[in-house]
Design a protein around this motif. Structure first.
Motif, PDB file in Angstrom:
ATOM      1  N   PRO A  61     -47.262 -39.387  20.420  1.00 22.11           N
ATOM      2  CA  PRO A  61     -46.207 -39.877  19.532  1.00 22.11           C
ATOM      3  C   PRO A  61     -46.584 -41.203  18.873  1.00 22.11           C
ATOM      4  O   PRO A  61     -47.415 -41.951  19.374  1.00 22.11           O
ATOM      5  CB  PRO A  61     -45.015 -40.069  20.488  1.00 22.11           C
ATOM      6  N   GLY A  62     -45.982 -41.441  17.715  1.00 21.23           N
ATOM      7  CA  GLY A  62     -46.142 -42.731  17.052  1.00 21.23           C
ATOM      8  C   GLY A  62     -47.341 -42.863  16.146  1.00 21.23           C
ATOM      9  O   GLY A  62     -47.658 -43.959  15.703  1.00 21.23           O
ATOM     10  N   VAL A  63     -48.037 -41.770  15.848  1.00 23.94           N
ATOM     11  CA  VAL A  63     -49.174 -41.832  14.931  1.00 23.94           C
ATOM     12  C   VAL A  63     -48.903 -40.893  13.761  1.00 23.94           C
ATOM     13  O   VAL A  63     -47.930 -40.139  13.759  1.00 23.94           O
ATOM     14  CB  VAL A  63     -50.508 -41.465  15.630  1.00 23.94           C
ATOM     15  N   VAL A  64     -49.768 -40.920  12.769  1.00 18.33           N
ATOM     16  CA  VAL A  64     -49.670 -40.003  11.633  1.00 18.33           C
ATOM     17  C   VAL A  64     -50.883 -39.078  11.664  1.00 18.33           C
ATOM     18  O   VAL A  64     -51.898 -39.390  12.280  1.00 18.33           O
ATOM     19  CB  VAL A  64     -49.588 -40.758  10.292  1.00 18.33           C
ATOM     20  N   ARG A  65     -50.783 -37.958  10.978  1.00 22.32           N
ATOM     21  CA  ARG A  65     -51.852 -36.955  11.047  1.00 22.32           C
ATOM     22  C   ARG A  65     -53.177 -37.458  10.508  1.00 22.32           C
ATOM     23  O   ARG A  65     -54.227 -36.974  10.887  1.00 22.32           O
ATOM     24  CB  ARG A  65     -51.432 -35.673  10.345  1.00 22.32           C
ATOM     25  N   GLU A  66     -53.146 -38.443   9.624  1.00 20.56           N
ATOM     26  CA  GLU A  66     -54.377 -38.989   9.063  1.00 20.56           C
ATOM     27  C   GLU A  66     -55.164 -39.810  10.075  1.00 20.56           C
ATOM     28  O   GLU A  66     -56.334 -40.121   9.853  1.00 20.56           O
ATOM     29  CB  GLU A  66     -54.071 -39.854   7.837  1.00 20.56           C
ATOM     30  N   ASP A  67     -54.553 -40.182  11.205  1.00 18.63           N
ATOM     31  CA  ASP A  67     -55.226 -40.957  12.245  1.00 18.63           C
ATOM     32  C   ASP A  67     -56.074 -40.098  13.175  1.00 18.63           C
ATOM     33  O   ASP A  67     -56.819 -40.619  13.994  1.00 18.63           O
ATOM     34  CB  ASP A  67     -54.203 -41.723  13.085  1.00 18.63           C
ATOM     35  N   PHE A  68     -55.965 -38.775  13.062  1.00 20.55           N
ATOM     36  CA  PHE A  68     -56.694 -37.870  13.947  1.00 20.55           C
ATOM     37  C   PHE A  68     -58.082 -37.554  13.402  1.00 20.55           C
ATOM     38  O   PHE A  68     -58.258 -37.348  12.206  1.00 20.55           O
ATOM     39  CB  PHE A  68     -55.950 -36.540  14.108  1.00 20.55           C
ATOM     40  N   VAL A  69     -59.051 -37.510  14.298  1.00 22.84           N
ATOM     41  CA  VAL A  69     -60.368 -36.939  14.017  1.00 22.84           C
ATOM     42  C   VAL A  69     -60.571 -35.877  15.083  1.00 22.84           C
ATOM     43  O   VAL A  69     -60.667 -36.182  16.270  1.00 22.84           O
ATOM     44  CB  VAL A  69     -61.485 -38.007  14.075  1.00 22.84           C
ATOM     45  N   VAL A  70     -60.582 -34.618  14.639  1.00 19.45           N
ATOM     46  CA  VAL A  70     -60.701 -33.487  15.559  1.00 19.45           C
ATOM     47  C   VAL A  70     -61.931 -32.677  15.148  1.00 19.45           C
ATOM     48  O   VAL A  70     -62.084 -32.342  13.976  1.00 19.45           O
ATOM     49  CB  VAL A  70     -59.442 -32.598  15.516  1.00 19.45           C
ATOM     50  N   TYR A  71     -62.796 -32.406  16.102  1.00 17.66           N
ATOM     51  CA  TYR A  71     -63.957 -31.571  15.809  1.00 17.66           C
ATOM     52  C   TYR A  71     -64.351 -30.794  17.053  1.00 17.66           C
ATOM     53  O   TYR A  71     -63.945 -31.119  18.167  1.00 17.66           O
ATOM     54  CB  TYR A  71     -65.127 -32.383  15.255  1.00 17.66           C
ATOM     55  N   ALA A  72     -65.128 -29.742  16.814  1.00 16.95           N
ATOM     56  CA  ALA A  72     -65.587 -28.880  17.897  1.00 16.95           C
ATOM     57  C   ALA A  72     -67.096 -28.776  17.844  1.00 16.95           C
ATOM     58  O   ALA A  72     -67.680 -28.627  16.775  1.00 16.95           O
ATOM     59  CB  ALA A  72     -64.967 -27.499  17.774  1.00 16.95           C
ATOM     60  N   LYS A  74     -69.694 -26.365  19.702  1.00 19.08           N
ATOM     61  CA  LYS A  74     -69.778 -25.146  20.504  1.00 19.08           C
ATOM     62  C   LYS A  74     -68.442 -24.909  21.199  1.00 19.08           C
ATOM     63  O   LYS A  74     -67.458 -24.645  20.532  1.00 19.08           O
ATOM     64  CB  LYS A  74     -70.944 -25.203  21.470  1.00 19.08           C
ATOM     65  N   ASN A  75     -68.355 -25.049  22.519  1.00 18.00           N
ATOM     66  CA  ASN A  75     -67.076 -24.795  23.199  1.00 18.00           C
ATOM     67  C   ASN A  75     -66.414 -26.090  23.686  1.00 18.00           C
ATOM     68  O   ASN A  75     -65.588 -26.057  24.583  1.00 18.00           O
ATOM     69  CB  ASN A  75     -67.263 -23.819  24.359  1.00 18.00           C
ATOM     70  N   PHE A  76     -66.747 -27.224  23.080  1.00 21.64           N
ATOM     71  CA  PHE A  76     -66.104 -28.497  23.412  1.00 21.64           C
ATOM     72  C   PHE A  76     -65.255 -28.957  22.239  1.00 21.64           C
ATOM     73  O   PHE A  76     -65.728 -29.020  21.105  1.00 21.64           O
ATOM     74  CB  PHE A  76     -67.141 -29.576  23.750  1.00 21.64           C
ATOM     75  N   LEU A  77     -64.017 -29.286  22.526  1.00 16.25           N
ATOM     76  CA  LEU A  77     -63.085 -29.794  21.518  1.00 16.25           C
ATOM     77  C   LEU A  77     -62.920 -31.288  21.743  1.00 16.25           C
ATOM     78  O   LEU A  77     -62.651 -31.718  22.863  1.00 16.25           O
ATOM     79  CB  LEU A  77     -61.734 -29.087  21.663  1.00 16.25           C
ATOM     80  N   THR A  78     -63.079 -32.089  20.686  1.00 21.07           N
ATOM     81  CA  THR A  78     -62.944 -33.537  20.784  1.00 21.07           C
ATOM     82  C   THR A  78     -61.817 -33.991  19.875  1.00 21.07           C
ATOM     83  O   THR A  78     -61.781 -33.627  18.701  1.00 21.07           O
ATOM     84  CB  THR A  78     -64.253 -34.245  20.383  1.00 21.07           C
ATOM     85  N   VAL A  79     -60.898 -34.778  20.438  1.00 21.98           N
ATOM     86  CA  VAL A  79     -59.773 -35.320  19.682  1.00 21.98           C
ATOM     87  C   VAL A  79     -59.814 -36.841  19.807  1.00 21.98           C
ATOM     88  O   VAL A  79     -59.820 -37.377  20.912  1.00 21.98           O
ATOM     89  CB  VAL A  79     -58.425 -34.788  20.219  1.00 21.98           C
ATOM     90  N   CYS A  80     -59.859 -37.529  18.658  1.00 23.55           N
ATOM     91  CA  CYS A  80     -59.865 -38.990  18.619  1.00 23.55           C
ATOM     92  C   CYS A  80     -58.699 -39.465  17.764  1.00 23.55           C
ATOM     93  O   CYS A  80     -58.387 -38.856  16.750  1.00 23.55           O
ATOM     94  CB  CYS A  80     -61.146 -39.532  18.001  1.00 23.55           C
ATOM     95  N   VAL A  81     -58.097 -40.574  18.172  1.00 21.79           N
ATOM     96  CA  VAL A  81     -57.032 -41.201  17.397  1.00 21.79           C
ATOM     97  C   VAL A  81     -57.302 -42.696  17.340  1.00 21.79           C
ATOM     98  O   VAL A  81     -57.551 -43.318  18.376  1.00 21.79           O
ATOM     99  CB  VAL A  81     -55.638 -40.964  18.028  1.00 21.79           C
TER     100      VAL A  81
END
Length: 149
Positions: A61-72, A74-81
């Motif tokens: 909560p408390g962030v906007v969608r533009e603050d996300f960096v999401v990438y994959a 192979k089979n690892f998902l990385t989420v950064c804010v």
């Protein structure tokens, strides 16, 4: 030949406003800095392994969608804010003004049979929803950037 101006400056014919995505290198560089006095979030993560897909939900909560960096990878998902509020917020302990920054990095191992090329991501009501379809073969995609809607 002159360019005709059909719309006034600053007018957009698209719904919403275009905001460029953050780069992965900029986010990793920001996360390596010392952030004394800032908040590092450890949000709740829900992972549901269904028959045809994997559903991941992260409460941020408390962030906007533009603050996300999401990438994959192979089979690892990385989420950064990396969320930096521009306003100055008073701190509770000494009453001195300070900045309210939120930092978050999460790496999630997914099953081997997911297709990371078709991940859909949506940020709604403080929760990031990721829908990852399964395939009959192991993940072959080397690096996929996911756009959050």
């Amino acid at each position: 030949m002159k360019n005709a101006k059909l719309f006034p400056p600053g007018y957009s014919i698209y719904p919403g406003q275009f905001v460029p995505l953050l780069s992965e290198t900029a986010v990793k560089k920001e996360l390596k800095k010392s952030h004394t006095g800032n908040r590092t979030m450890y949000p709740a993560v829900s992972l549901a392994d269904e028959a045809d897909y994997v559903k991941v939900e992260i409460a941020v909560p408390g962030v906007v969608r533009e603050d996300f960096v999401v990438y994959a990878d192979k089979n690892f998902l990385t989420v950064c804010v990396t969320h930096k509020e521009s306003g100055i917020q008073p701190q509770e302990n000494d009453g001195q003004p300070g900045f309210n920054n939120i930092f978050f990095y999460k790496r999630i191992e997914l099953p081997l049979n997911v297709d990371t090329a078709f991940i859909s991501a949506e940020y709604n009501s403080g929760v990031l929803h990721l829908h990852i379809p399964k395939s009959s073969e192991p993940a072959a995609n080397l690096h996929t950037r996911i756009v959050v809607y």
